[in-house]
Design a protein around this motif. Sequence first.
Motif, PDB file in Angstrom:
ATOM      1  N   ARG A  77      38.582  33.263  71.617  1.00 18.46           N
ATOM      2  CA  ARG A  77      38.602  33.278  70.153  1.00 18.46           C
ATOM      3  C   ARG A  77      39.137  31.962  69.611  1.00 18.46           C
ATOM      4  O   ARG A  77      38.624  31.434  68.613  1.00 18.46           O
ATOM      5  N   ASP A  78      40.148  31.405  70.266  1.00 15.05           N
ATOM      6  CA  ASP A  78      40.700  30.133  69.806  1.00 15.05           C
ATOM      7  C   ASP A  78      39.653  29.014  69.904  1.00 15.05           C
ATOM      8  O   ASP A  78      39.612  28.116  69.071  1.00 15.05           O
ATOM      9  N   ALA A  79      38.819  29.092  70.931  1.00 14.56           N
ATOM     10  CA  ALA A  79      37.810  28.050  71.127  1.00 14.56           C
ATOM     11  C   ALA A  79      36.648  28.185  70.150  1.00 14.56           C
ATOM     12  O   ALA A  79      36.030  27.183  69.779  1.00 14.56           O
ATOM     13  N   ASP A  80      36.344  29.427  69.738  1.00 14.26           N
ATOM     14  CA  ASP A  80      35.210  29.671  68.842  1.00 14.26           C
ATOM     15  C   ASP A  80      35.451  30.974  68.087  1.00 14.26           C
ATOM     16  O   ASP A  80      35.178  32.057  68.604  1.00 14.26           O
ATOM     17  N   ALA A  81      35.954  30.849  66.876  1.00 17.61           N
ATOM     18  CA  ALA A  81      36.291  32.038  66.085  1.00 17.61           C
ATOM     19  C   ALA A  81      35.059  32.828  65.680  1.00 17.61           C
ATOM     20  O   ALA A  81      35.176  33.988  65.264  1.00 17.61           O
ATOM     21  N   THR A  82      33.860  32.221  65.779  1.00 19.65           N
ATOM     22  CA  THR A  82      32.646  32.960  65.430  1.00 19.65           C
ATOM     23  C   THR A  82      32.166  33.853  66.576  1.00 19.65           C
ATOM     24  O   THR A  82      31.293  34.685  66.378  1.00 19.65           O
ATOM     25  N   LEU A  83      32.723  33.643  67.768  1.00 17.31           N
ATOM     26  CA  LEU A  83      32.306  34.441  68.924  1.00 17.31           C
ATOM     27  C   LEU A  83      32.950  35.806  68.916  1.00 17.31           C
ATOM     28  O   LEU A  83      32.290  36.824  69.189  1.00 17.31           O
ATOM     29  N   LEU A  84      34.236  35.860  68.588  1.00 19.05           N
ATOM     30  CA  LEU A  84      35.007  37.104  68.631  1.00 19.05           C
ATOM     31  C   LEU A  84      35.842  37.242  67.373  1.00 19.05           C
ATOM     32  O   LEU A  84      36.402  36.258  66.875  1.00 19.05           O
ATOM     33  N   SER A  85      35.969  38.463  66.887  1.00 17.86           N
ATOM     34  CA  SER A  85      36.884  38.741  65.786  1.00 17.86           C
ATOM     35  C   SER A  85      38.256  39.108  66.352  1.00 17.86           C
ATOM     36  O   SER A  85      38.396  39.398  67.550  1.00 17.86           O
ATOM     37  N   ALA A  86      39.251  39.105  65.494  1.00 17.67           N
ATOM     38  CA  ALA A  86      40.583  39.529  65.929  1.00 17.67           C
ATOM     39  C   ALA A  86      40.543  40.970  66.409  1.00 17.67           C
ATOM     40  O   ALA A  86      41.247  41.343  67.360  1.00 17.67           O
ATOM     41  N   THR A  87      39.712  41.785  65.777  1.00 20.07           N
ATOM     42  CA  THR A  87      39.573  43.186  66.196  1.00 20.07           C
ATOM     43  C   THR A  87      38.953  43.284  67.587  1.00 20.07           C
ATOM     44  O   THR A  87      39.376  44.102  68.411  1.00 20.07           O
ATOM     45  N   ASP A  88      37.955  42.442  67.855  1.00 24.17           N
ATOM     46  CA  ASP A  88      37.351  42.420  69.190  1.00 24.17           C
ATOM     47  C   ASP A  88      38.423  42.158  70.248  1.00 24.17           C
ATOM     48  O   ASP A  88      38.456  42.807  71.300  1.00 24.17           O
ATOM     49  N   VAL A  89      39.282  41.191  69.962  1.00 23.98           N
ATOM     50  CA  VAL A  89      40.332  40.829  70.924  1.00 23.98           C
ATOM     51  C   VAL A  89      41.307  41.984  71.119  1.00 23.98           C
ATOM     52  O   VAL A  89      41.677  42.308  72.254  1.00 23.98           O
ATOM     53  N   ARG A  90      41.717  42.621  70.033  1.00 20.13           N
ATOM     54  CA  ARG A  90      42.651  43.744  70.151  1.00 20.13           C
ATOM     55  C   ARG A  90      42.048  44.880  70.961  1.00 20.13           C
ATOM     56  O   ARG A  90      42.707  45.469  71.827  1.00 20.13           O
ATOM     57  N   ILE A  91      40.784  45.198  70.672  1.00 21.96           N
ATOM     58  CA  ILE A  91      40.119  46.279  71.413  1.00 21.96           C
ATOM     59  C   ILE A  91      40.030  45.922  72.900  1.00 21.96           C
ATOM     60  O   ILE A  91      40.325  46.734  73.773  1.00 21.96           O
ATOM     61  N   GLY A  92      39.632  44.697  73.185  1.00 20.26           N
ATOM     62  CA  GLY A  92      39.512  44.269  74.570  1.00 20.26           C
ATOM     63  C   GLY A  92      40.830  44.306  75.305  1.00 20.26           C
ATOM     64  O   GLY A  92      40.893  44.703  76.477  1.00 20.26           O
ATOM     65  N   ASN A  93      41.904  43.904  74.630  1.00 18.46           N
ATOM     66  CA  ASN A  93      43.218  43.914  75.265  1.00 18.46           C
ATOM     67  C   ASN A  93      43.653  45.334  75.612  1.00 18.46           C
ATOM     68  O   ASN A  93      44.196  45.585  76.703  1.00 18.46           O
ATOM     69  N   LEU A  94      43.436  46.270  74.693  1.00 17.43           N
ATOM     70  CA  LEU A  94      43.807  47.663  74.960  1.00 17.43           C
ATOM     71  C   LEU A  94      42.992  48.240  76.116  1.00 17.43           C
ATOM     72  O   LEU A  94      43.529  48.943  76.983  1.00 17.43           O
ATOM     73  N   LYS A  95      41.699  47.919  76.134  1.00 23.65           N
ATOM     74  CA  LYS A  95      40.861  48.443  77.212  1.00 23.65           C
ATOM     75  C   LYS A  95      41.202  47.801  78.556  1.00 23.65           C
ATOM     76  O   LYS A  95      41.125  48.442  79.599  1.00 23.65           O
ATOM     77  N   ALA A  96      41.583  46.531  78.523  1.00 25.42           N
ATOM     78  CA  ALA A  96      41.985  45.870  79.769  1.00 25.42           C
ATOM     79  C   ALA A  96      43.233  46.528  80.337  1.00 25.42           C
ATOM     80  O   ALA A  96      43.355  46.714  81.565  1.00 25.42           O
ATOM     81  N   LEU A  97      44.169  46.904  79.492  1.00 30.20           N
ATOM     82  CA  LEU A  97      45.368  47.592  79.955  1.00 30.20           C
ATOM     83  C   LEU A  97      45.018  48.961  80.533  1.00 30.20           C
ATOM     84  O   LEU A  97      45.524  49.356  81.590  1.00 30.20           O
ATOM     85  N   ALA A  98      44.116  49.680  79.845  1.00 32.55           N
ATOM     86  CA  ALA A  98      43.691  50.983  80.358  1.00 32.55           C
ATOM     87  C   ALA A  98      43.012  50.841  81.717  1.00 32.55           C
ATOM     88  O   ALA A  98      43.210  51.664  82.622  1.00 32.55           O
ATOM     89  N   THR A  99      42.223  49.791  81.862  1.00 32.27           N
ATOM     90  CA  THR A  99      41.548  49.553  83.136  1.00 32.27           C
ATOM     91  C   THR A  99      42.549  49.311  84.250  1.00 32.27           C
ATOM     92  O   THR A  99      42.337  49.715  85.402  1.00 32.27           O
ATOM     93  N   SER A 100      43.686  48.667  83.923  1.00 32.27           N
ATOM     94  CA  SER A 100      44.691  48.419  84.954  1.00 32.27           C
ATOM     95  C   SER A 100      45.256  49.729  85.493  1.00 32.27           C
ATOM     96  O   SER A 100      45.503  49.857  86.697  1.00 32.27           O
ATOM     97  N   PHE A 101      45.437  50.711  84.632  1.00 28.59           N
ATOM     98  CA  PHE A 101      45.923  52.013  85.099  1.00 28.59           C
ATOM     99  C   PHE A 101      44.847  52.733  85.909  1.00 28.59           C
ATOM    100  O   PHE A 101      45.149  53.432  86.883  1.00 28.59           O
TER     101      PHE A 101
END
Length: 276
Positions: free
Chosen positions: A238-262
């Motif tokens: 997102r920092d490299a290209d704000a048009t690629l991902l929204s802040a919401t996309d990042v939040r959703i991805g982070n939560l799912k990545a944590l769930a995947t770890s479990f």
Amino acid sequence: MTPRVSVVVPAYNNAEYIAETIDSILTQTYQDFELIVSDHSSTDGTMEVLRRYANDDRVQILTTPSGGGAKANWDRVSEAANGELLKLVCGDDTIFPTCLAEQVAAFDQHPSAVLVTAQRSLVDAKGKPIIAARGLAGLSGLVSGREAARRAVTAGANIFGEPGCVMMKRAALKEIGWWDDSHPYLIDEASYVGVALQGDVVAIAHPLATFRVNAGQWSVRLAKQQAGQASAFHQSLRDADATLLSATDVRIGNLKALATSFMRRGVYFLLRHRMS
């Protein structure tokens, strides 16, 4: 003549499985390929197994000095490759007999593609099936690389699959400085995204490779650290290209990545029970 495809295997302490890996490559229905294997200072007899293939004209056996982590050996075999198309297969995984043929055909059908990926079958340490078909997060056919990258982030997982699932343009990998270990646990996903952003992706919605799930893999033992690196990777995109991902996309991805770890931890305990 230069082969169209380079299949590369970065081996490290794979003596138990490396012959199965190599045999799955050498018996492909598509034969315009070279196979480059490099042993990363193994201590378990991997090199002794590799020497069995030294007389095959398709096979080149290299060595990689110790140190440098996965990137050192993955870069070693990839830089040595001569083909237009590159496929890395880890030293304990296998590819299906038609894998190369189907992925080359996808490149021929879609000239804009820089990466072709397929689903994979998950097997345990003994090769017994765990899941018959997994991956791609619903992608099928030709999709833009930007859409594939965004889908990977919002899934919080490597939807492209392990290296055996993927074939890419070697020039596109070189363009990003070879394998990207800025976030070491995501070396494959981060590299795929870097390649995908240079063009289109073809998703083959059936398995063409196997991935051996081992209870001792670092990606299982260190699942929480992997989730943390996934979050950092998402933010870097997102920092490299704000048009690629929204802040919401990042939040959703982070939560799912944590769930995947479990989920990975759950798989670890199931496998430990299954193998006992």
